[in-house]
Design an enzyme around this catalytic site. Structure first.
Site, short mmCIF file in Angstrom:
data_model
loop_
_atom_site.label_atom_id
_atom_site.label_comp_id
_atom_site.label_asym_id
_atom_site.label_seq_id
_atom_site.Cartn_x
_atom_site.Cartn_y
_atom_site.Cartn_z
N ASP A 1 0.69 -0.98 0.42
CA ASP A 1 0.03 -0.17 -0.07
C ASP A 1 1.23 1.22 0.28
OD1 ASP A 1 -2.28 1.70 0.05
OD2 ASP A 1 -2.93 1.47 1.74
C1 BGC Z 1 -5.33 3.32 -0.43
C2 BGC Z 1 -5.10 2.04 -1.14
C3 BGC Z 1 -5.27 2.51 -2.47
C4 BGC Z 1 -3.88 3.35 -2.79
C5 BGC Z 1 -3.20 3.42 -4.01
C6 BGC Z 1 -3.84 4.12 -0.05
O1 BGC Z 1 -3.93 5.69 0.56
O2 BGC Z 1 -5.22 3.03 0.96
O3 BGC Z 1 -6.49 1.50 -1.03
O4 BGC Z 1 -5.03 1.64 -3.46
O5 BGC Z 1 -3.71 4.33 -1.75
O6 BGC Z 1 -4.41 5.01 -4.33
#
Ligand code: BGC
Length: 723
Positions: free
Chosen positions: A295
């Site tokens: 993440d």
């Molecule tokens: C989120 C993810 C997301 C990623 C990319 C993160 O803050 O937790 O779910 O895919 O950002 O945008």
């Protein structure tokens, strides 16, 4: 691979033709020209004449693993590491994740993008293109419909592919643990079986379009407050029975090609450097051979992560943080190049899986009408009729309708954060209702800001539809379970002036309902996507049966949930302590004899069903008589066609110390009035297993199989004895 054999054919045909012509050199020139035209560029690039040497990894006749090995052997350490982290995307685009390719070797760049409920192809608003905004995942879960989940995934996959996205960040599939969780709307359910079953179909749908899913956020990231720091502290049995099964199913049955490790630590170790979660469970126990991506900003080390099993690291705060140091760590002997190779091999395998080494990927065109229809169907199937005491719905012979409330005049396609989508179009409730009602019906509206004005409109109409909601987003949880602002007061005011009031909830999760006694007609549509207004009208007027069932328990108040209360939630000094154990969602309500506002699995139809004739037949499986065939009959006893969603729960013998019942199978069937169908489903041995002493066991004894319309409406029950 079949493609490779085909590619070989034109060349030999050409040579045969040349021999027959016997007119050199014209024939040779013509043959070379023809060969050049017939053999795609990628195959020609296997020739030694290719700048930089031959590229056998483009030769589709070679098994993929050998092609990966040949490519890996030609990569420098720097090139290998380059594939292991995201960098700032090129100017003019802005996908969440971008990993530059290696032109010297013909390795393409990798584009990774959100999200789980619609494509969000750029982080930058200026370069973000519209896409189909599908209903929230919780709405999909409410459909209890794996075929729909597959179509939903295909829709996402096609849009991703049309926009040049290779890896789609989704489905989001954490277990809904606390009713106030900020991302509950993005997740499927509090139940591991339902989550795993629907996620699997969703994944098959996306990946059928040659786009990888990246299932997220592995593994225990059920709350948002302090998501980068607060650990989830959980015992082994609870982890195995509640939190891990959806991931295992998604990997082994869904064949997800990539997994995103979550931000938070699990039992004190960050998920993206958690050897147990990554190396031991994912890779070794479940045989996952795809890519683990972090993440954003979930990586906290280079050595710990690369050795635990993190393949690709992403952080837009500091692109390349930690992983850019890997070449130096290899050179000084801290990390072995074999470890790097193992990680790179997975990235290359993913690229082969999505067809990046096949020439001329054809990009589909987005069919907005078809995708919009799927968004509408999902919203309809996910709509839950919670209450219809006065049989006000479906609407009939109505002369006037007042549609009021903050979400009456504006569409509410989705929640906030990385799952938000710029929709191709939107249909608000009032637009949808007016279009369906037609010219003979007067439709008025009010946004509810002035309660007295809204009430005046409601009083003047035959029927009042009050559309209320919330807007959850990632990064934080809801402070409480209440509807924001003065919406409770609005509902009471409308219900007081018009007994024919329908309350429509557009929420991502349960809310408190202090007005429930005043409101006999209640519908939950979740965040219904871009076509929400049309779907709502179809259900209100009875063109579609409200066929959604609750994938989460609706407690009377947040504190009623056994997962609430520090240090379970909010977190204590050592993080979120999952001391409720197996008592998550309905399991906990049943175990503790609590009466929720609406139970898991609940949802009414416009018709009625009768369940009868339950039979249980043990069937042999590999010589062990532990599979059980469950058969029963569902009959439509009403006067309309409707959708039944029979649910099958298993109760374990006392010795296993399990909550009273667990969902282990379900079905969804459309029945005409008077029609009956026998449903037959087989429960595998695993449905009767629990985690004890480091493994899955079946306790000998009586297992109670209950069948019915919700976790609290189970007219059929019989025991089967397993030894
Ligand atoms: C989120 C993810 C997301 C990623 C990319 C993160 O803050 O937790 O779910 O895919 O950002 O945008």
């Amino acid at each position: 691979m079949g493609g490779g054999r085909q590619l070989g054919r034109p060349a030999s045909h050409v040579i045969g033709w040349v021999r027959r012509q016997r007119r050199w050199p014209y024939a040779v020139a013509a043959a070379l020209l023809l060969t050049a035209l017939l053999i795609p560029a990628a195959t020609r690039s296997t020739r030694p004449a290719e700048a930089g040497g031959p590229r056998p990894w483009f030769d589709a006749s070679i098994p993929v693993e050998s092609r990966i090995a040949k490519l890996l052997a030609r990569m420098s350490l720097g090139e290998k590491v380059q594939l292991l982290y995201g960098v700032e995307p090129p100017v003019g685009s802005g996908p969440a994740g971008y990993v530059p390719g290696i032109p010297r070797l013909g390795v393409p760049s990798l584009v990774l993008s959100d999200g789980p409920v619609g494509l969000r192809d750029s982080l930058r608003a200026a370069t973000r293109r519209p896409a189909t905004a599908l209903p929230a995942t919780v709405s999909l879960a409410a459909s209890f419909d794996p075929a729909l989940a597959n179509a939903y995934g295909q829709t996402l996959g096609r849009e991703a592919r049309a926009r040049g996205v290779h890896v789609l960040y989704g489905p989001a599939m954490n277990i809904v643990r606390v009713p106030v969780g900020g991302r509950n709307f993005e997740y499927f359910s509090e139940d591991p079986y339902l989550t795993g079953a629907l996620a699997t179909s969703y994944i098959h749908g996306v990946q059928s379009q040659q786009v990888a899913t990246q299932i997220k956020h592995y593994g225990l990231n059920s709350q948002e407050i302090d998501r980068h720091t607060a650990s989830s502290k959980v015992d082994e049995r609870t982890m195995r029975e509640i939190y891990l099964p959806p991931w295992q199913t998604a990997v082994q049955q869904g064949n997800a090609w990539s997994v995103m490790c979550g931000n938070n630590p699990v039992n004190g170790v960050y998920a993206c450097e958690n050897r147990k979660l990554l190396a031991d469970l994912l890779e070794t126990e479940w045989g996952f051979d795809g890519v683990v991506g972090s993440d954003y900003a979930a990586t906290h080390s280079a050595v710990g992560s690369v050795q635990a099993g993190l393949d690709q690291s992403f952080s837009w705060q500091d692109w390349g943080a930690f992983y850019r140091d890997l070449p130096q760590l290899v050179r000084d002997g801290t990390v072995s190049e074999t470890t790097i190779d193992a990680r790179v091999r997975r990235v290359l395998r993913l690229m082969f899986r999505i067809g990046l080494f096949v020439p001329a990927r054809e990009l589909p065109v987005i069919d907005r009408a078809v995708h919009g229809a799927l968004a509408r169907r999902t919203a309809q199937e996910g709509t839950v009729l919670l209450r219809n005491d006065a049989k006000l719905l479906p609407l009939k012979a109505v002369g006037s309708i007042a549609v009021v409330g903050p979400y009456a005049t504006k569409a509410h396609p989705g929640g906030g954060g990385s799952s938000s989508v710029v929709p191709f179009r939107t249909v608000s409730p009032v637009q949808g209702i007016a279009a369906r009602a037609g010219e003979g019906v007067t439709v008025t509206s009010h946004d509810g800001t002035d309660i007295a004005e809204a009430a005046a409109k409601a009083r003047a109409a035959d029927v009042a539809v009050v559309v209320v909601g919330d807007s959850a987003r990632e990064g934080t949880d809801r402070a409480d379970m209440d509807l924001p602002g003065r919406q409770d007061a609005l509902i009471s005011a409308i219900a007081a002036v018009n007994p024919k009031t329908v309350v429509v909830l557009q929420t991502g999760a349960p809310v408190t309902m202090p007005w429930l006694a005043e409101v006999p007609t209640l519908v939950e549509t979740w965040y219904p996507g871009q076509e929400g207004g049309t779907a709502l009208a179809a259900v209100l007027f009875g063109d579609a049966d409200p066929s959604g069932r609750l994938p989460v328990t609706f407690p009377t108040e947040a504190a009623q949930s056994p997962s609430m209360g520090a240090p379970r939630y909010p977190a204590g000094p050592n993080g979120y302590d999952y001391t409720e154990g197996l008592d998550v969602g309905y399991r906990g309500f049943d175990n503790r004899g609590l009466t929720p506002l609406f139970p898991f699995g609940h949802g009414l139809s416009y018709t009625t069903f009768r369940y009868s004739g339950l039979t249980l037949t043990p069937v042999a499986s590999s010589g062990v008589r532990r599979n059980v065939r469950v058969a029963f009959t569902v009959a439509n006893t009403g006067s309309r066609t409707g959708v039944a969603v029979p649910q099958i729960y298993v109760g374990f013998p006392h010795v296993a110390e399990e909550p009273p019942r667990q969902l282990k199978a379900f079905d969804r069937l459309t029945l005409a009035p008077g029609a009956a169908r026998t449903v037959t489903l087989t429960l595998s041995q695993h449905a009767f297993e629990y985690w004890a002493d480091g493994g899955w066991r079946t306790a000998p004894g009586d297992y109670l199989i209950s069948v019915g319309a919700s976790s609290r409406d189970l007219p059929l029950a019989r025991a089967v004895v397993l030894r």
